[in-house]
Design an enzyme around this catalytic site. Structure first.
Site, short mmCIF file in Angstrom:
data_model
loop_
_atom_site.label_atom_id
_atom_site.label_comp_id
_atom_site.label_asym_id
_atom_site.label_seq_id
_atom_site.Cartn_x
_atom_site.Cartn_y
_atom_site.Cartn_z
N SER A 74 0.80 -1.24 0.00
CA SER A 74 0.00 0.00 0.00
C SER A 74 0.82 1.28 0.00
O SER A 74 0.29 2.35 -0.31
CB SER A 74 -0.92 0.03 1.22
OG SER A 74 -2.14 -0.56 0.90
N LYS A 77 0.72 3.29 -3.07
CA LYS A 77 -0.48 4.06 -3.43
C LYS A 77 -0.27 5.57 -3.32
O LYS A 77 -0.90 6.34 -4.04
CB LYS A 77 -1.66 3.64 -2.53
CG LYS A 77 -2.08 2.19 -2.71
CD LYS A 77 -3.08 1.79 -1.64
CE LYS A 77 -3.52 0.35 -1.76
NZ LYS A 77 -4.35 -0.08 -0.61
N TYR A 254 -4.25 3.01 7.66
CA TYR A 254 -5.52 2.27 7.63
C TYR A 254 -6.50 2.90 8.62
O TYR A 254 -6.46 4.10 8.84
CB TYR A 254 -5.29 0.78 7.93
CG TYR A 254 -4.27 0.13 7.02
CD1 TYR A 254 -4.50 0.03 5.65
CD2 TYR A 254 -3.08 -0.36 7.52
CE1 TYR A 254 -3.57 -0.58 4.81
CE2 TYR A 254 -2.14 -0.98 6.68
CZ TYR A 254 -2.40 -1.07 5.33
OH TYR A 254 -1.49 -1.66 4.51
N VAL A 272 1.10 -3.90 3.84
CA VAL A 272 0.92 -5.19 4.52
C VAL A 272 2.17 -6.07 4.52
O VAL A 272 2.19 -7.10 5.18
CB VAL A 272 -0.28 -6.00 3.98
CG1 VAL A 272 -1.59 -5.40 4.40
CG2 VAL A 272 -0.20 -6.20 2.48
N1 GLU Z 1 -1.60 -5.40 -2.56
C1 GLU Z 1 -2.31 -5.35 -1.31
C2 GLU Z 1 -3.79 -5.60 -1.52
O1 GLU Z 1 -4.33 -5.17 -2.50
C3 GLU Z 1 -2.07 -4.02 -0.68
C4 GLU Z 1 -2.64 -3.97 0.68
C5 GLU Z 1 -1.91 -3.12 1.65
O2 GLU Z 1 -0.69 -3.05 1.70
O3 GLU Z 1 -2.64 -2.50 2.42
O4 GLU Z 1 -4.43 -6.21 -0.72
#
Ligand code: GLU
Length: 318
Positions: A74, A77, A254, A272
């Site tokens: 994430s 992002k 989160y 994650v």
């Molecule tokens: N690639 C992970 C997913 O789509 C990213 C989730 C994360 O790091 O929060 O679940």
């Protein structure tokens, strides 16, 4: 304003104390779990903890397992959001994603149906980041992914940055929830084009392999509003970095972002795989890895370490 004298006291204190704080925080791993819903991630060493800090002169402080490689997940992002803003401008991006925290878990679809017009609440939850992937400029998924990779290489000053193929395949094979979300978004008119193509761009940027050093270097650019303080190179317009940092404060950790803002008080984004990218604005870039996650999906030892550091160094921006 920190004077040169205060600055050197602060850096000396960090140099002396960080190894001790890190070892105290490492113990937290016993209360955490390594992510396993993407099977390949479950291979990470549960008790690892590493931190890398960089200042504007290019000085480094490191402690713990800083050689450990891990995927951005994430954390990526934040940077695809920046690229989408640079490619499309603010109006186009915020026509497809909102600006508000959800209070729900990162992969929840709940509010997409509950709250009209059914656009993802923000670009840092999975639904929002998938919508952002569809906004990256490029004629094909390959071209979009290549542009993403080149952008990440530029911001990390690391030309060798690349994908972890095993994690990419593992996520693509186990992504039923993200897939269903993407189809839902397409039906709502949020996603245009081929769903598999959009998801491919998303899975690839999540699986970019990194180290705490890369994260610290990328964070330093954000800490200085998009202009790298070491080289003086301007990489991202300041107004877009402000948007990204604000999302990091409101949604970056989160649905524990409020607690993190109170306890640590710095813009941050976790992933994650156990990474945390954070910064002391106008001062340092910080990268952390600690694969054991707490119930909210954040590195349990990493959050503990940042809580100690922020308290001891009086870093909260609030
Ligand atoms: N690639 C992970 C997913 O789509 C990213 C989730 C994360 O790091 O929060 O679940």
């Amino acid at each position: 304003m920190t004077s040169a004298h205060q600055y050197s006291n602060e850096w000396d204190k960090l140099n002396q104390q960080l190894p001790k704080w890190l070892e105290q925080s490492r113990e937290q791993y016993v209360n955490g779990k390594v992510a396993s819903y993407i099977p390949e991630l479950s291979k990470a060493p549960i008790n690892a903890l590493g931190i890398h800090m960089i200042d504007s002169y290019g000085n480094h402080i490191t402690a713990g397992e800083t050689k450990l490689t891990f995927t951005m997940q994430s954390i990526s992002k934040v940077f695809t959001l920046l690229l989408a803003l640079m490619d499309n401008g603010k109006d186009v991006v915020f026509d497809k994603v909102g600006m508000e925290p959800t209070g729900d878990s990162f992969n929840s679809m709940l509010k997409l149906e509950l709250v009209q017009p059914g656009i993802p609440f923000n670009p840092l939850i999975n639904a929002g980041a998938i919508a952002i992937s569809s906004l990256i400029a490029g004629g094909s998924p390959e071209e979009k992914s290549e542009r993403v990779l080149q952008f990440f290489r530029k911001l990390s000053f690391n030309d060798t940055l690349t994908y972890d193929k095993a994690v990419y395949h593992s996520e693509a094979e186990s992504a039923d929830l993200n897939r269903s979300m993407a189809y839902f978004l397409k039906d709502n008119g949020v996603l245009k084009g081929n769903v598999d193509d959009v998801l491919d761009v998303y899975f690839r940027h999540c699986s970019i392999l990194t180290t705490s050093s890369d994260l610290a270097r990328m964070a330093l650019v954000l800490a200085y509003d998009g202009t790298d303080p070491i080289t003086g190179i301007s990489l991202v317009p300041r107004q877009y970095v402000q948007i990204a940092k604000t999302f990091m404060v409101t949604c970056g950790m989160y649905n524990a972002s409020g607690e993190f803002a109170i306890e640590v008080g710095l813009p941050a984004k976790s992933g994650v795989a156990g990474g945390i990218l954070t910064m002391v604005p106008g001062k340092y870039g910080i990268g952390i890895v600690g694969p054991a996650l707490n119930a909210k999906g954040n590195s349990i030892a990493g959050v503990h370490l940042l809580t100690t550091m922020s308290r001891e160094m009086d870093w909260s921006i609030f």
